[in-house]
Design an enzyme around this catalytic site. Structure first.
Site, PDB file in Angstrom:
ATOM      1  NE  ARG A   8      -4.003   0.570   2.107  1.00 39.31           N
ATOM      2  CZ  ARG A   8      -5.200   1.058   2.474  1.00 39.31           C
ATOM      3  NH1 ARG A   8      -5.294   2.103   3.243  1.00 39.31           N
ATOM      4  NH2 ARG A   8      -6.306   0.492   2.052  1.00 39.31           N
ATOM      5  CG  HIS A  35      -8.378   1.049  -3.096  1.00 38.61           C
ATOM      6  ND1 HIS A  35      -7.633   0.021  -2.573  1.00 38.61           N
ATOM      7  CD2 HIS A  35      -9.089   1.562  -2.048  1.00 38.61           C
ATOM      8  CE1 HIS A  35      -7.876  -0.079  -1.284  1.00 38.61           C
ATOM      9  NE2 HIS A  35      -8.750   0.829  -0.943  1.00 38.61           N
ATOM     10  CD  GLN A  38     -13.144  -0.527  -0.771  1.00 34.88           C
ATOM     11  OE1 GLN A  38     -12.364  -0.441   0.146  1.00 34.88           O
ATOM     12  NE2 GLN A  38     -14.391  -0.932  -0.598  1.00 34.88           N
ATOM     13  CG  ASP A 118     -13.056   7.528  -1.598  1.00 36.93           C
ATOM     14  OD1 ASP A 118     -13.130   7.520  -0.356  1.00 36.93           O
ATOM     15  OD2 ASP A 118     -12.013   7.198  -2.217  1.00 36.93           O
ATOM     16  CB  CYS A 158     -13.819   2.573  -0.172  1.00 31.54           C
ATOM     17  SG  CYS A 158     -13.206   4.258  -0.224  1.00 31.54           S
ATOM     18  NE  ARG A 186     -10.694  -4.120   0.709  1.00 28.56           N
ATOM     19  CZ  ARG A 186      -9.862  -3.112   0.998  1.00 28.56           C
ATOM     20  NH1 ARG A 186     -10.348  -1.956   1.342  1.00 28.56           N
ATOM     21  NH2 ARG A 186      -8.553  -3.250   0.904  1.00 28.56           N
TER      22      ARG A 186
HETATM   23  N1  NVA Z   1      -9.535   7.378  -1.969  1.00 26.32           N
HETATM   24  C1  NVA Z   1      -9.194   6.989  -0.619  1.00 26.32           C
HETATM   25  C2  NVA Z   1      -9.490   5.539  -0.404  1.00 26.32           C
HETATM   26  C3  NVA Z   1      -9.296   5.101   1.015  1.00 26.32           C
HETATM   27  C4  NVA Z   1      -9.643   3.653   1.259  1.00 26.32           C
HETATM   28  C5  NVA Z   1      -7.747   7.307  -0.368  1.00 26.32           C
HETATM   29  O1  NVA Z   1      -6.898   6.986  -1.207  1.00 26.32           O
HETATM   30  O2  NVA Z   1      -7.450   7.895   0.664  1.00 26.32           O
END
Ligand code: NVA
Length: 202
Positions: A8, A35, A38, A118, A158, A186
């Protein structure tokens, strides 16, 4: 020493460089651009609640971020339509026959089978927080927007979510919201991903 590695990180190029030198599968646990874990969970959650996602319409309201980019990959993979509405200046870069862009978020949500959003500011972009709060204020998924969608439309996020920003509390805590199943999934979808990568079973 490892059979699978999950990374990540921020720029996608970091994970691409890492994966190019790895002898074992590398899972994208989130980058600025994508992502995928997700969206595996999200598509599974849709199917679990409503059946096949093929031919359905997913409305994405808000920032054209990593999650949105991956929804587009999913639309191309699973053959559904993605309606996207972002504020001016935050548009989705990639063009695709699976995407329709809308200046008006209400129009993007109209007739959708799933409405999703989001946070307005993703990780790593915190310096833009104030500016984004102003730019995104008309891109909140609220009850009126959910009424424009299909009667049995689902709401997904998410998480973590900011109630009163990208989503109204009555939507995320309301009957159409499946955010907790989505979060639980998840775990199950990532177990399936590991099984697929380690033992090669679908
Ligand atoms: N778009 C958000 C997703 C978090 C799960 C981020 O990258 O912070």
């Amino acid at each position: 020493m490892c059979d699978v590695i999950m990374v990540r990180t921020f720029e996608q190029s970091i994970i691409d460089t890492f994966a190019a030198s790895s002898r074992v599968p590398v899972i994208n646990g989130l980058t600025n651009e994508y992502h995928p874990c997700q969206i595996l969970a999200d598509v599974f959650t849709y199917i679990d609640h409503r059946g096949p996602i093929r031919g359905k319409t997913v409305a994405w309201i808000g920032d054209s971020n990593n999650v949105c980019n991956t929804w587009l990959q999913a639309a191309e993979t699973f053959d559904f339509k993605l309606n996207v509405s972002t504020p001016p200046g935050y548009e989705l870069e990639k063009k695709s026959k699976y995407v329709e862009s809308f200046a008006d978020p209400m129009k993007a949500a109209t007739g959708a089978d799933l409405v999703t959003t989001d946070v307005w500011t993703s990780m790593g972009f915190e310096a833009e927080n104030e500016e984004r709060r102003r730019d995104f204020q008309d891109w909140q998924v609220d009850a009126e927007m959910m009424r424009a969608a299909k009667k049995d439309a689902l709401f997904m996020h998410c998480l973590p979510a900011h109630r009163g920003e990208e989503v109204a509390a009555e939507v995320i805590d309301g009957p159409q919201s499946v955010v907790w199943d989505e979060a639980e999934n998840r775990l199950h979808t990532q177990k399936a991903l590991l099984e697929f990568l380690v033992v090669g079973r679908k």
